[in-house]
Design an enzyme around this catalytic site. Structure first.
Site, PDB file in Angstrom:
ATOM      1  N   HIS A 162       3.599  35.893 -12.918  1.00  0.00           N
ATOM      2  CA  HIS A 162       4.963  36.443 -13.031  1.00  0.00           C
ATOM      3  C   HIS A 162       5.247  36.857 -14.467  1.00  0.00           C
ATOM      4  CE1 HIS A 162       9.300  36.774 -12.927  1.00  0.00           C
ATOM      5  NE2 HIS A 162       9.392  35.820 -13.829  1.00  0.00           N
ATOM      6  N   ARG A 201       1.035  42.167  -7.604  1.00  0.00           N
ATOM      7  CA  ARG A 201       1.143  41.686  -8.982  1.00  0.00           C
ATOM      8  C   ARG A 201      -0.153  40.953  -9.329  1.00  0.00           C
ATOM      9  NH1 ARG A 201       4.799  36.805  -9.407  1.00  0.00           N
ATOM     10  NH2 ARG A 201       2.804  35.763  -9.701  1.00  0.00           N
ATOM     11  N   TYR A 205      -0.156  28.412  -7.317  1.00  0.00           N
ATOM     12  CA  TYR A 205       0.427  28.719  -6.008  1.00  0.00           C
ATOM     13  C   TYR A 205      -0.288  29.829  -5.237  1.00  0.00           C
ATOM     14  CZ  TYR A 205       2.798  32.067  -9.114  1.00  0.00           C
ATOM     15  OH  TYR A 205       3.073  33.032 -10.053  1.00  0.00           O
TER      16      TYR A 205
END
Lengths: 353, 324
Positions: free
Chosen positions: A261, A257, A270
């Site tokens: 998100h 990805r 993160y």
């Protein structure tokens, strides 16, 4: 047998094209040059639209939007293998699959525009189920649908998409178990994109997802999800296996990805930029384009035409999305029941005046 | 006239629905070979085959979710959750999809799902076998909820639930499975959406559903000896509620006692009381009284009669309301 899935292929994903586009396996996956060009066209189109959607969200024309950049090969390669009557149960990140299935992008994007929940398009006509946000809950639907298709004597296969995060949910287990016990004509297609919001797949599960298939009594295979040819071949074989009555297959497509998100997420909190840059170097579109040109199946003019077509498509979708109004207020009431109770009718009157 | 147990009448309803509509499927845990833990599906697999009546793994979310997928494929699933508390693993599927899917696809697919759940207490059951989950379901838009109290009515409500284009939760009172009623089975007539008046009366209306209806009828008989004329209403359709009957009874008797097994707080009795207040406040002679289970987990078998509304508690509440 050539149509057996490559289960047992192992931890190292099955690959046909190396990240630089050089073939490392048999590149003849049964597609004509025209179909191979279609794969590229869809991937370019999908990425262009994905970026347009992010822009539309930034401009306030879409609500939260979940991008799929980096997953074009996994989505296009698998969707392109589907037969016309096969039915897809998506998550909320399968816009590229939707495009390949012929779902109208403007209708699809009503979901992210905040003008309708679920499936504004017709799921039965498009053979593409409603967009599904609750993680893994579409998988039991797929199992039930596959059972229903078989009861009707159809040879259509049900295709269920999910992510690595989904495999921690009970619904994944229940659906996979039903698929195995009932030997359902379905393909469980996992896009392992490395991250479930902020949780890396290494913390999502201690094992390898494709290996779980054995516990459910059917084959699993791990493929390079950024290799559109490998994805296509694995999916075609799994579909064929299901179609002839030999039951389900679990495909774990290893991808990444590239974006956050969703547009509401900040992935820099993160994960390292360096990791993202490494993933960009394994870009699925560059890889396939490089091979396609080297193999003489396409030329630069075709690539340019794809990009121009994608720009025009993105503009067309943008115009359509912006022109999409809020739904009529009465729709909040009119689809809740086929046979609505009188009390709801009174509330409808109260709300609408 | 034939005498039916509720279990037998429900079995007959499934048998007849399977016969009339080739798209009806019956499945769940132990419903096939064994015929169900309460024998409600007894003999159905032998008659209609393993394709239409089948066992599932222990997989409530899978069962409810598969029912959603089957609706997309044009089937009409009738599924069983083996016991009330075991319907909770399916809650996400029921609330997020069974209830909302028709809206999500703008009516293109009906969720014609019947979810049968043996429910309520009173059978000295183990833990997690005596729950009253009606409020959870009745609170969810898109679902309908019914709870029959007698054999003939169970047949009618289950047939109507199966025929209904919307998802219907059928809460079958375990304590009444072996109760008997004589008469002819019929699927037509007032059912989903309609309460029924089982006994006429002028001084107070006692409202209940499921197994509590029998206790309310017993209470009305006792009250009659005390010259209190109690009307008895079997609400039976918990969503939608029958507002017309609530209003009429509140107006005509001026006093209402609502009885249920579920805990009192935020129980369906609160909704009944609120509606009566909205519909007939000026006609009320007393506040609506509630006789319910306590706000505790359902207790062990040795304490369950202390938990369940007893005839004594119901009669006391009626006397107080009448004397108010």
């Amino acid at each position: 047998m050539s149509d057996e899935p490559e289960h047992g292929a192992g931890t190292e994903p099955v690959r046909i094209l190396a990240p630089d586009g050089s073939p490392v396996g048999d590149a003849d996956v049964g597609l004509s040059p025209e179909e191979l060009r279609e794969l590229l066209r869809w991937m370019v189109l999908a990425r262009r639209l994905d970026r347009e959607c992010v822009a539309l969200q930034r401009q306030g024309e879409l609500t939260v939007y979940p991008g799929f950049e980096g997953q074009e090969a996994a989505q296009v390669g698998s969707a392109f293998a589907l037969g016309q009557l096969d039915f897809v149960w998506p998550t909320f990140r399968e816009l590229a699959v939707a495009l390949v299935r012929g779902v109208d992008a403007v209708q699809y994007l009503q979901y992210h525009r905040g003008t309708w929940h679920g499936g504004p398009y017709d799921p039965r006509a498009t053979r593409f189920g409603p967009i599904c946000i609750p993680i893994a809950t579409q998988l039991p639907h797929a199992a039930g649908y596959a059972l229903g298709q078989r009861l009707d004597g159809s040879d259509a296969v049900t295709m269920a998409y999910f992510g690595d995060g989904s495999t921690s949910e009970g619904d994944f287990h229940e659906a996979a178990n039903l698929a195995g016990v009932w030997r359902l004509p379905m393909v469980l297609f996992c896009q392992n994109n490395g991250w479930a919001i902020s949780l890396p797949s290494s913390e999502q599960t201690a094992g390898e997802i494709w290996r779980r298939a054995e516990g459910y009594g059917f084959p699993g295979v791990r493929v390079d999800g950024n290799d559109v040819l490998a994805v296509h071949r694995a999916t075609a074989r799994a579909l064929e296996r299901a179609r002839r009555g030999d039951g389900p297959t679990l495909i774990e497509a290893m991808t990444y990805r590239i974006g956050a998100h969703s547009t509401a997420d900040d992935a820099t909190r993160y994960r390292d930029d360096a990791e993202v840059e490494r993933a960009r170097a394994a870009d699925p579109i560059a890889r396939f384009r490089s091979w396609l040109l080297a193999a003489g199946h396409a030329d630069d003019r075709f690539v340019t035409a794809c990009e121009e077509q994608a720009d025009a498509f993105a503009l067309e979708v943008r115009t359509g999305v912006i022109a999409t109004p809020a739904p009529p207020a009465e729709w909040m009431f009119d689809w809740v029941y086929a046979d609505p109770p009188p009390s709801l009718g009174r509330q409808r009157d109260e709300a609408l005046g | 006239m034939t005498e039916w147990t509720m279990s037998g009448a429900l079995n007959r309803a499934l048998y007849d629905a399977l016969a009339e509509d080739p798209r009806v499927l019956v499945f769940g845990e132990d419903v096939g070979r064994s015929g169900g833990v309460f024998r409600v599906t007894d003999g159905l697999q032998a008659e209609y085959g393993e394709a239409r009546v089948f066992d599932t793994p222990i997989s409530e979310a899978g069962i409810a979710g598969a029912a959603v997928g089957l609706c997309f494929a044009g089937w009409r699933p009738v599924v069983e959750m083996q016991f009330d508390a075991f319907s909770y693993p399916a809650m996400e599927q029921v609330v997020d999809h069974v209830a909302k899917m028709r809206m999500r696809v703008r009516g293109r697919v009906d969720m014609s799902i019947t979810l049968r759940i043996p429910a309520f207490g009173g059978i000295k059951g183990k833990e997690h076998h005596g729950e009253s989950p009606e409020t959870y379901y009745a609170h969810t838009a898109g679902l309908k909820v019914v709870a029959p109290s007698s054999a003939l009515d169970a047949y009618r409500l289950l047939r109507q639930a199966i025929a209904d284009p919307d998802p219907v939760i059928v809460l079958e009172p375990k304590a009444r499975y072996w109760s008997k009623e004589s008469g002819e089975l019929a699927s037509d007539g007032p059912g989903i959406g309609n309460a029924r008046v089982l006994r006429d009366g002028e001084n107070v209306t006692l409202m209940a559903w499921g197994a509590m209806v029998a206790r309310v009828l017993d209470s009305a008989a006792i009250l009659a000896d005390e010259a209190i004329s109690a009307r008895v209403v079997d609400l039976r359709s918990l969503s939608p509620l029958d507002d017309a009957v609530l209003e009429r009874c509140a107006r005509e008797t001026g006093r209402v006692v609502v009885v249920h097994e579920a805990p009192r707080s935020v129980g369906l009795g609160a909704e009944v009381a609120a509606r009566i207040m909205e519909l007939a406040f000026d006609h009320l002679q007393a506040p609506v009284a509630r006789v319910t289970g306590w706000d505790t987990p359902y207790p062990p078998a040795s304490l369950e009669q202390l938990y369940l509304p007893s005839v004594e508690r119901i009669c006391d509440a009626a006397r107080k309301v009448v004397a108010y």
